[in-house]
Design a protein around this motif. Structure first.
Motif, PDB file in Angstrom:
ATOM      1  N   UNK A  38       0.888  -1.130  -0.127  1.00 35.58           N
ATOM      2  CA  UNK A  38       0.092  -0.187   0.013  1.00 35.58           C
ATOM      3  C   UNK A  38       0.925   1.184  -0.007  1.00 35.58           C
ATOM      4  N   UNK A  39       0.289   2.392  -0.440  1.00 32.12           N
ATOM      5  CA  UNK A  39       1.272   3.586  -0.319  1.00 32.12           C
ATOM      6  C   UNK A  39       1.528   3.785   1.182  1.00 32.12           C
ATOM      7  N   UNK A  40       0.606   3.567   2.157  1.00 31.47           N
ATOM      8  CA  UNK A  40       0.962   3.831   3.382  1.00 31.47           C
ATOM      9  C   UNK A  40       2.222   3.112   3.895  1.00 31.47           C
ATOM     10  N   UNK A  41       2.193   1.641   3.496  1.00 34.50           N
ATOM     11  CA  UNK A  41       3.045   0.675   3.915  1.00 34.50           C
ATOM     12  C   UNK A  41       4.612   1.376   3.371  1.00 34.50           C
ATOM     13  N   UNK A  42       4.434   1.800   2.108  1.00 36.84           N
ATOM     14  CA  UNK A  42       5.791   2.111   1.311  1.00 36.84           C
ATOM     15  C   UNK A  42       6.362   3.411   2.125  1.00 36.84           C
ATOM     16  N   UNK A  43       5.354   4.301   2.543  1.00 31.18           N
ATOM     17  CA  UNK A  43       5.838   5.496   3.156  1.00 31.18           C
ATOM     18  C   UNK A  43       6.326   5.159   4.643  1.00 31.18           C
ATOM     19  N   UNK A  44       5.934   4.198   5.304  1.00 27.82           N
ATOM     20  CA  UNK A  44       6.447   3.652   6.664  1.00 27.82           C
ATOM     21  C   UNK A  44       7.783   3.353   6.559  1.00 27.82           C
ATOM     22  N   UNK A  45       8.086   2.404   5.400  1.00 28.59           N
ATOM     23  CA  UNK A  45       9.425   1.737   4.928  1.00 28.59           C
ATOM     24  C   UNK A  45      10.393   3.009   4.774  1.00 28.59           C
ATOM     25  N   UNK A  46      10.084   3.901   3.892  1.00 30.17           N
ATOM     26  CA  UNK A  46      10.814   5.110   3.754  1.00 30.17           C
ATOM     27  C   UNK A  46      11.110   5.913   5.214  1.00 30.17           C
ATOM     28  N   UNK A  47      10.155   6.042   5.909  1.00 32.29           N
ATOM     29  CA  UNK A  47      10.316   6.610   7.299  1.00 32.29           C
ATOM     30  C   UNK A  47      11.489   5.893   8.293  1.00 32.29           C
TER      31      UNK A  47
END
Length: 350
Positions: free
Chosen positions: A194-203
């Protein structure tokens, strides 16, 4: 190790996923650790704790084309057409390789009518339903595909009433980062993000880079050679841009892991890898078949779905994870009722 029968296994039909999980990242995740042979159960959203700061996630940003069309022959018989070739940019081509299904075998010179603006003539019959068709208006064909085409689901996903699942399939048989139009099948390992999961990985310090490999018809072709090394894959277009090549180089320099999302990413990276394990921007076509014994140059970890018995995708996964470990993992997945194939669950091989 190279005997096709070694890659067979019993799979109950009920384990073949017919619809995706309610949430993309709610799928189950079987984690395999090659260092100690451990196998354990997680959920896909747990990748945020399984990948480390400094790792690089490489995804395939190809976009599935809704390339399945209905039409009729000049004799009046109904046909179903799957347009297999889509341009890698630029002007649409008039002549396309297609898969044609009809009550009678196709013939050279036969006409296909898709609507009042789009019609084609069969120029070549290649066998097994594959034909080469010259269309009168390639631009109108592209418009027709975009407006009326259906998602070309793999044959093991059954749709007795396609319209009932049309909206679901249009959304979920596509990655959230799909951008480059050209595939006739999804790079299914990416469907869990999900976009949210990708964002958490990048964070968390995990970088993300994209390449493009347009998944072609060869992904569905069965292996018929007893020695798996003699199987031949169809050509697939791929492109790795300079930014992705630089990200891979920097990741390796700092000791991070290159994590491939799917077998398509593995094939693109291993095709492009130079002898010293470096990589540069490249565009071309690949027919790379990876079997046990392959020396991986760029990929350190792999996220992948569960694949068909006796398939080239399973050969690749066994080459990466080791035959014995993958056999144990698949046995556990069947016993624990993991969901298989495109809409199914995933593995992370570390």
């Amino acid at each position: 190790m190279f005997d096709l029968d070694d890659y067979n296994f019993d799979l109950p039909a009920g384990l073949i996923a017919q619809v995706p999980s309610e949430r993309r990242d709610a799928s189950r995740l079987l984690v395999l650790d090659r260092r100690n042979g451990a196998i354990h159960d997680r959920h896909f959203h747990d990748v945020t704790t399984l990948l480390n700061p400094g790792d690089l996630l490489v995804v395939n940003d190809t976009r599935v084309v809704p390339a399945r069309l209905e039409g009729k022959k000049d004799t009046g018989g109904r046909v179903e057409l799957l347009v297999l070739q889509h341009g890698e940019g630029g002007r649409p081509e008039a002549v396309r390789l297609c898969l044609l299904k009809s009550s009678k075998p196709p013939r050279t010179g036969g006409q296909i009518l898709l609507d009042n603006q789009v019609r084609g003539v069969v120029e070549e019959v290649q066998g097994n339903g594959v034909v080469r068709i010259r269309f009168n208006s390639p631009e109108a064909l592209e418009t027709l595909i975009d407006e009326r085409g259906r998602v070309p689901l793999p044959p093991y996903i059954k749709r007795t009433s396609p319209d009932a699942f049309a909206a679901l399939d249009a959304e979920r048989y596509q990655t959230v980062y799909a951008a480059q139009k050209g595939a006739i099948a999804a790079p299914t390992a990416g469907l869990h993000f999900t976009r949210e999961l990708i964002q958490r990985l990048e964070e968390n310090g995990v970088a993300v880079a994209a390449l493009t490999l347009h998944v072609g018809f060869g992904t569905f072709q069965p292996v018929r050679t007893p020695d798996i090394r003699r199987h031949r894959l169809g050509e697939e277009y791929y492109r790795i841009e300079s930014g992705t090549a630089e990200s891979i180089a920097k990741t390796r320099q700092r000791g991070g892991r290159v994590v491939a999302v799917g077998t398509t990413v593995v094939r693109a990276l291993e095709t492009a890898a130079l002898a010293d394990g470096s990589i540069r921007a490249v565009e071309g076509r690949t027919r790379l078949l990876i079997t046990p014994g392959h020396s991986f140059k760029l990929v350190d970890a792999l996220i992948t779905n569960f694949h068909l018995p006796k398939s080239s995708l399973l050969f690749l996964v066994c080459a990466f994870g080791g035959n014995d470990m993958i056999r144990r993992a698949y046995k556990k997945a069947v016993e624990d009722r993991y969901r298989f194939y495109s809409y199914g669950d995933a593995m992370l091989i570390l």
